[in-house]
Design an enzyme around this catalytic site. Structure first.
Site, PDB file in Angstrom:
ATOM      1  CG  ASP A 184      -2.215   0.725   1.005  1.00 31.59           C
ATOM      2  OD1 ASP A 184      -2.171   1.964   0.948  1.00 31.59           O
ATOM      3  OD2 ASP A 184      -3.266   0.080   0.889  1.00 31.59           O
ATOM      4  CG  HIS A 224      -5.314   3.577   0.641  1.00 28.62           C
ATOM      5  ND1 HIS A 224      -4.841   2.306   0.383  1.00 28.62           N
ATOM      6  CD2 HIS A 224      -6.605   3.584   0.231  1.00 28.62           C
ATOM      7  CE1 HIS A 224      -5.807   1.587  -0.179  1.00 28.62           C
ATOM      8  NE2 HIS A 224      -6.885   2.334  -0.283  1.00 28.62           N
ATOM      9  CB  SER A 384      -8.974  -0.711  -0.363  1.00 30.82           C
ATOM     10  OG  SER A 384      -8.293  -0.536  -1.570  1.00 30.82           O
TER      11      SER A 384
END
Length: 690
Positions: A184, A224, A384
């Protein structure tokens, strides 16, 4: 396609070296780090001693992303054939560099792959593609492309089985025996949710951010990854609160990465696994790009090494099979649902769907750690987040049963999911039958699943409408193919059969003349110590039905299929069971070859169930009782109006054309026939363990 074509320079190598050493030559390079100069110096001996390969036609293939804005022309992954030696990637790369230099081109070698797949990553002109494709040992070349992060507390309650729900989330274990790798963005490891639970590795491979005015604020770069780490194992909002995470940075501050960086990250994981083998590993891939053969191949290699990969289906409101790594069969692909168990909508887009999705999970307004401060939380949505939920559930399942294979884990995730809760009207009509109606949930307990015979339904890609088109569905290596069926929206098909291919059994379906295409549908089961075979009866004489049964003693019938070798309109009656006469026999039309799928396994027993209505129906179903698992599904008696038969969980579904337009009579009514099996051996072994 946005690529600048390099000029062909036919200068002698010494003159080329002098130009490169000068300031003007250095400025002319795409990179200013001096690597090209060292490269050409090293090529002198290569050119002197290496004859150029004969100019034969290319046997390798070239692949690139179907979405032009996502392409990265000029960077290529060269994949060699599997049987090549470990030293071959470097040798092939040097050979390519030497031959390119003779043509006046420079190639920068960016990375060499050994542990994941044989190949290398290069930066070169697209003018050299034909040359590279002709090199010995090259299997295929893929142009690099972008991948993207897929994010746009009801969630913890939703994955807890209803009978065990309380005022707070109480998982069966914390997943402490499992290590989760997260590919990520960077992560704020000091956040109170994940402090002490995440190890930030030194791996970083990301592209430059778009735009010269983009500021790399820590809160943006970490957002994120920090949120997903909190969803997987956060103290308060995490699924598997005891799982440890290792983060690899493959996405930049804008949530953008590349296929090649993801490949290098996966190889980093494989190298660590080889150097220091640990317990079960889960790899979370909360990203998606266009379909990539090389990325799917890398996932396959890692899965063969025992690693569980969980991927986001994608947020493009599209068929997940068009994206990678979601389309890789070895990956557990997760779509997103909301608090009402409905597909997530993200503006004009939303969760991906289709046959490449294994199941759905919570993915809207998910509360998790925020990178704004060490105690902040934020709500995010996307596949996700859904994939992070399943990664956490997988960690807990593997902590309870560390020896589970990927096939066993996937089957358990499917079996224990909440079923038939999604409103299928959200999906495009042609995708509804292909998309699983499953929302992930924890198993009711960490024990007691060993007695169950687990099966799942695997759909093929559409065959296309050509006259002799075929579709193929296959099971995972650890699964047994117990039955094969087919489905055509036009009803014109030449049936289906099980065939051995490459040492494995596959399900093949055949399109018919005038048909719009066909799907093959495999019923894939976990059946330890199974010995399965297919018995075939050729077409019988006119007016006589074709019959076939299990020949070997102790074998039971798990499925029936039939197909027509000769071309026709696809209107013959399909293979059917006659349970009232002989429950271990398949019976088909006189013009068809009929096949019986038969298996022997300790304690395996099967029975036949039939359900029909006196009047024509567009859909007829029959389900197995609790404790029994559906292994085969077919139609009885079968007419020209049957579109096909397929399994949905433990229910056999037979579809027919719209009765208002076909003029069916009651004599043509279609019944659904299910073969239901169970394993007394597994049940007994489970009871002994308890």
């Amino acid at each position: 396609m946005g690529t600048v074509r390099s000029r062909r320079l036919w200068w002698p190598l010494p003159l080329l070296l002098l130009l490169l050493r000068g300031p003007a030559g250095a400025r002319a390079q795409e990179d200013d780090d001096g690597d090209y100069e060292e490269l050409v110096l090293a090529l002198r001996s290569e050119e002197d001693g290496l004859a150029e390969a004969p100019q034969h036609g290319a046997t390798a293939t070239f692949h690139r992303c179907a979405k032009d804005p996502w392409r990265l022309p000029g960077t290529y992954v060269v994949v060699l054939k599997e049987e090549t030696q470990r030293s071959q990637p470097e040798r092939t790369a040097r050979r390519l560099q030497a031959q390119a230099a003779r043509r006046g081109y420079l190639i920068k070698l960016l990375h060499v792959f050994h542990d994941l797949l044989p190949g290398f990553l290069v930066k070169m002109s697209r003018d050299l593609l034909e040359l590279a494709l002709r090199l010995p040992h090259v299997d295929y070349i893929e142009e690099d492309s972008y991948v993207f992060a897929q994010s746009i507390p009801w969630n913890l309650e939703r994955i807890t089985p209803a009978r065990y729900r309380a005022d707070e989330y109480q998982p069966p274990n914390g997943g402490s025996l499992v290590e989760v790798y997260l590919l990520d963005t960077s992560i704020q490891s000091g956040h109170r949710e994940i402090e002490g639970r995440v190890m930030v590795t030194d791996f970083e491979s990301v592209p430059e951010e778009d735009g010269t005015r983009f500021h790399r604020q820590a809160s943006k770069c970490d957002s994120h990854g920090t949120h997903l780490a909190g969803v997987v194992s956060g103290r308060d909002a995490g699924v598997a609160k005891g799982a440890s995470l290792r983060s690899l940075r493959v996405l930049n501050c804008q949530g953008k990465g590349t296929v090649s960086s993801t490949l290098i990250g996966l190889e980093f994981i494989r190298k660590n696994q080889l150097v220091q083998p640990v317990g079960p590993l889960v790899v979370l891939l909360p990203l998606a790009g266009g379909y990539s053969r090389v990325l799917n191949a890398a996932c396959q290699r890692l899965a063969k090494a025992g690693v569980v990969l969980v991927a986001a289906a994608g947020n493009f409101r599209d068929d997940a099979c068009l994206y990678s790594p979601a389309s890789a069969p070895e990956v557990i692909t997760v779509g997103a649902t909301n608090a009402q168990d409905q597909p997530v909508t993200l503006g004009t887009l939303g969760t991906n769907f289709g046959r490449c999705v294994d199941l759905f999970a919570p993915g809207e307004d998910i509360i998790g750690a925020s990178s704004d401060c060490s105690t902040c939380f934020v709500s995010r949505s996307g596949t996700s987040q859904a994939a992070a939920h399943v990664a956490g559930i997988a960690a807990m399942m593997l902590s309870a049963e560390p020896e589970l294979t990927l096939a066993e884990l996937r089957q358990r995730l499917i079996h224990f999911s909440a079923k038939d809760v999604i409103n299928e009207a959200w999906f495009p009509e042609d995708q509804r039958v292909l998309t699983p109606n499953l929302v992930a949930a924890l198993p009711p307990s960490t024990h007691g699943a060993g007695w169950q015979l687990f099966c799942r339904t695997v759909w093929s890609a559409h065959s296309g409408p050509t006259r002799m088109a075929t579709a193929m569905a296959r099971c995972a290596p650890d699964e047994e193919l117990l039955s094969c069926s087919s489905f055509s929206r036009s009803g014109k098909r030449r049936g289906e059969r099980i065939k051995a291919q490459g040492g494995r059994r596959v399900c093949l379906a055949h399109n018919a003349f005038g048909g719009e295409g066909v799907y093959a549908i495999a019923r894939c089961c976990l059946l330890p110590q199974a010995n399965c075979s297919v018995h075939t009866a050729p077409p019988a004489g006119a007016g006589m039905g074709t019959r076939v049964h299990c020949h070997h003693q102790g074998h039971v019938l798990t499925g029936c299929s039939s197909h027509w070798e000769v071309e026709d309109l696809g209107t013959h009656k399909p293979s059917v069971l006659r349970p009232r006469v002989q429950p271990d026999q398949c019976m088909g039309h006189s013009g068809a070859s009929t096949h019986a799928s038969c298996c022997h396994a300790p304690g395996l027993e099967c029975k036949v169930k039939e359900h029909g209505l006196p009047a024509p129906q567009e859909q007829v179903t029959v389900a197995c009782e609790e404790g029994w698992t559906l292994t085969g599904c077919s139609a009885l008696p079968g007419t020209s109006h049957v579109l096909g038969a397929y399994a949905v969980d433990d229910t056999c579904v037979v579809r027919s054309r719209d009765v208002s337009t076909t003029g069916n009579t009651s004599e043509q009514a279609v019944a659904a026939v299910a073969i239901c099996c169970r394993s007394r051996h597994l049940a007994q072994a489970s009871q002994e363990l308890q």
